[in-house]
Scaffold this active site. Structure first.
Site, PDB file in Angstrom:
ATOM      1  N   THR A 123       1.844  95.077  62.430  1.00  0.00           N
ATOM      2  CA  THR A 123       2.137  96.274  61.644  1.00  0.00           C
ATOM      3  C   THR A 123       3.361  97.020  62.177  1.00  0.00           C
ATOM      4  OG1 THR A 123       1.295  98.516  61.282  1.00  0.00           O
ATOM      5  CG2 THR A 123       0.361  97.364  63.108  1.00  0.00           C
ATOM      6  N   TYR A 136      -4.667 102.257  66.882  1.00  0.00           N
ATOM      7  CA  TYR A 136      -4.512 101.145  65.927  1.00  0.00           C
ATOM      8  C   TYR A 136      -3.253 100.338  66.272  1.00  0.00           C
ATOM      9  CZ  TYR A 136      -3.124  98.717  61.654  1.00  0.00           C
ATOM     10  OH  TYR A 136      -2.697  97.754  60.765  1.00  0.00           O
TER      11      TYR A 136
HETATM   12  N1  LIG Z   1      -2.690  97.371  54.256  1.00  0.00           N
HETATM   13  C1  LIG Z   1      -1.578  97.621  54.915  1.00  0.00           C
HETATM   14  O1  LIG Z   1      -0.697  98.383  54.427  1.00  0.00           O
HETATM   15  C2  LIG Z   1      -1.317  96.982  56.255  1.00  0.00           C
HETATM   16  C3  LIG Z   1      -0.134  97.320  56.935  1.00  0.00           C
HETATM   17  C4  LIG Z   1       0.115  96.722  58.161  1.00  0.00           C
HETATM   18  C5  LIG Z   1      -0.768  95.769  58.679  1.00  0.00           C
HETATM   19  N2  LIG Z   1      -1.912  95.476  58.013  1.00  0.00           N
HETATM   20  C6  LIG Z   1      -2.816  94.464  58.606  1.00  0.00           C
HETATM   21  O2  LIG Z   1      -3.178  93.516  57.618  1.00  0.00           O
HETATM   22  C7  LIG Z   1      -4.487  93.006  57.861  1.00  0.00           C
HETATM   23  C8  LIG Z   1      -5.280  93.063  56.582  1.00  0.00           C
HETATM   24  O3  LIG Z   1      -5.325  94.412  56.117  1.00  0.00           O
HETATM   25  P1  LIG Z   1      -5.917  94.807  54.693  1.00  0.00           P
HETATM   26  O4  LIG Z   1      -5.131  95.936  54.180  1.00  0.00           O
HETATM   27  O5  LIG Z   1      -6.073  93.585  53.862  1.00  0.00           O
HETATM   28  O6  LIG Z   1      -7.344  95.375  55.123  1.00  0.00           O
HETATM   29  P2  LIG Z   1      -8.782  95.091  54.528  1.00  0.00           P
HETATM   30  O7  LIG Z   1      -9.693  96.073  55.190  1.00  0.00           O
HETATM   31  O8  LIG Z   1      -8.756  95.044  53.053  1.00  0.00           O
HETATM   32  O9  LIG Z   1      -9.089  93.619  55.061  1.00  0.00           O
HETATM   33  C9  LIG Z   1      -9.641  93.324  56.324  1.00  0.00           C
HETATM   34  C10 LIG Z   1     -10.715  92.274  56.118  1.00  0.00           C
HETATM   35  O10 LIG Z   1     -11.234  91.888  57.394  1.00  0.00           O
HETATM   36  C11 LIG Z   1     -12.664  91.917  57.351  1.00  0.00           C
HETATM   37  N3  LIG Z   1     -13.108  92.178  58.730  1.00  0.00           N
HETATM   38  C12 LIG Z   1     -12.841  93.273  59.490  1.00  0.00           C
HETATM   39  N4  LIG Z   1     -13.388  93.128  60.716  1.00  0.00           N
HETATM   40  C13 LIG Z   1     -14.004  91.912  60.737  1.00  0.00           C
HETATM   41  C14 LIG Z   1     -14.744  91.188  61.712  1.00  0.00           C
HETATM   42  N5  LIG Z   1     -15.011  91.687  62.913  1.00  0.00           N
HETATM   43  N6  LIG Z   1     -15.230  89.967  61.395  1.00  0.00           N
HETATM   44  C15 LIG Z   1     -14.998  89.437  60.153  1.00  0.00           C
HETATM   45  N7  LIG Z   1     -14.323  90.074  59.188  1.00  0.00           N
HETATM   46  C16 LIG Z   1     -13.820  91.305  59.473  1.00  0.00           C
HETATM   47  C17 LIG Z   1     -13.001  92.998  56.337  1.00  0.00           C
HETATM   48  O11 LIG Z   1     -14.293  92.866  55.770  1.00  0.00           O
HETATM   49  C18 LIG Z   1     -11.896  92.790  55.297  1.00  0.00           C
HETATM   50  O12 LIG Z   1     -12.259  91.840  54.340  1.00  0.00           O
HETATM   51  C19 LIG Z   1      -5.042  93.845  59.010  1.00  0.00           C
HETATM   52  O13 LIG Z   1      -4.957  93.079  60.197  1.00  0.00           O
HETATM   53  C20 LIG Z   1      -4.129  95.055  59.074  1.00  0.00           C
HETATM   54  O14 LIG Z   1      -4.031  95.556  60.366  1.00  0.00           O
HETATM   55  C21 LIG Z   1      -2.213  96.057  56.810  1.00  0.00           C
END
Ligand SMILES: NC(=O)c1ccc[n+]([C@@H]2O[C@H](COP(=O)([O-])OP(=O)(O)OC[C@H]3O[C@@H](n4cnc5c(N)ncnc54)[C@H](O)[C@@H]3O)[C@@H](O)[C@H]2O)c1
Length: 335
Positions: free
Chosen positions: A125, A149
């Site tokens: 991120t 985070y």
């Molecule tokens: N959304 C954004 O703008 C953004 C920006 C930068 C980085 N990210 C990174 O992208 C990745 C995905 O983010 P997202 O927006 O899709 O979030 P999200 O919450 O929609 O997806 C995360 C998924 O991981 C699953 N999960 C979480 N902990 C878990 C565990 N211990 N075991 C199994 N499953 C687990 C959740 O159920 C969910 O389906 C993350 O690593 C986040 O840090 C997202």
């Protein structure tokens, strides 16, 4: 290839799985604990290919269960999305973030090395940069996260870097996402988790009346209209970067890439665009600045474009807002 996708039931992971099923011949296994991801999303993905998609309802913290899965399926690559992602929550409950993000990632990397899975793609991120002094932000800019985070992600990056130094066959691509937004252009999947804090989702929710008003956090920044500038990337362009990273790892060494368009919009520009595409003049109020919000956060995307040959296809704020809005309308009907 056989690909393990953690967090594939979530927002970004599901768009990557969709593209893997639609645009490649790979087989995909999702591990997800459905803490924020949805089974409905997995069911939609199964409609694309039931034969090439397997879903395992597991928590990454169950180390022996995860090892059992990795031992029994011959994976060629891991794409690791699963994480906790809410910045204010990470300040209140840092251990949740270090355990779910850093400890579980470390275990996954350990299993990858143990079972010879030599391609690892990691969701990082822009939060690893903290409050950058130089805009656009380069991959080589100083790494100074200002919340647990961002730190939990930076620590995971370091585990990957050190592991790859010690195990020469193990290779990674770290993708540092900027502000991810929008939804599938066919409106099949999108960002489903309630209480999201992402501006474009919040604006879409306000436009359809799910929220009473939208709050702008700070109008006194040193930007053209006083509100913060962010680099919004459409989720399908980001998903495509993961497919490029998979190909890239077949012939190249580990690397780190920013994922953004290299151009930023102010909060007010986003709000006006959402008002325009929705035709709704929703209520907007100004509140004080939030601690730790930099005035501008824009990616220097030169490396991903030149080295991985990534080309954005949805670099259009109206389209991003429109797809987010259409998805929000659909969610209202589903729920
Ligand atoms: N959304 C954004 O703008 C953004 C920006 C930068 C980085 N990210 C990174 O992208 C990745 C995905 O983010 P997202 O927006 O899709 O979030 P999200 O919450 O929609 O997806 C995360 C998924 O991981 C699953 N999960 C979480 N902990 C878990 C565990 N211990 N075991 C199994 N499953 C687990 C959740 O159920 C969910 O389906 C993350 O690593 C986040 O840090 C997202």
């Amino acid at each position: 290839m056989n690909i393990l996708v953690t967090g594939g039931a979530g927002y970004i992971g599901s768009h990557v799985v969709k593209q893997l099923l639609e645009n490649t011949e790979h087989h995909v296994t999702i591990i997800d604990n459905l803490s924020t991801g949805l089974m409905k999303t997995v069911d939609t993905l199964k409609c694309i290919s039931i034969e090439r998609l397997k879903f395992l309802h597991t928590d990454l913290k169950n180390f022996s269960e995860v090892e059992g899965i990795i031992k029994s399926i011959n994976f060629d690559a891991i794409i690791h999305f699963a994480a906790s992602i809410v910045v204010p929550e990470s300040v209140e409950n840092p251990l949740k973030y270090y355990l779910n993000n850093t400890v579980n990632t470390t275990n996954l990397i350990n299993l990858a090395v143990k079972y010879g899975i030599n391609r690892f793609i990691f969701s990082s991120t822009a939060a690893v940069y903290g409050e950058p002094e130089e805009i656009p932000v380069k991959e080589s800019s100083e790494l100074k996260p200002i919340n647990p985070y961002g730190m939990s992600k930076l620590m995971s990056e370091n585990v990957l870097i050190d592991t790859a130094k010690a195990h020469k066959d193990f290779k990674f691509v770290i993708l540092r996402y900027f502000n991810v937004a929008g939804a599938d252009t066919k409106n099949r999947i999108g960002q489903s988790f309630p209480n999201a804090t992402h501006l474009i989702k919040v604006a879409a929710e306000t436009a359809i009346g799910k929220r009473e008003k939208l709050l702008i956090f700070g109008e006194d920044y040193d930007t053209k209209d006083g509100t913060c500038i962010r680099d919004y990337i459409h989720v399908d362009d980001l998903a495509d970067a993961h497919l490029k990273a998979l190909e890239y790892l077949q012939h190249n060494n580990s690397d780190i890439f920013n994922c953004g368009y290299g151009y930023g919009y102010t909060v007010k520009e986003v709000i006006n665009t959402m008002k325009k595409v929705s035709g709704v003049d929703f209520r907007v109020e100004t509140s004080g600045r939030r601690p730790g919000d930099p005035a501008a956060l824009v990616a220097d995307n030169t490396r991903i474009k030149e080295i991985m040959k990534w080309k954005p296809n949805f670099n259009d704020l109206e389209l991003i807002c429109k797809t987010a809005l259409e998805w929000e309308k659909k969610l209202l009907k589903i729920n």
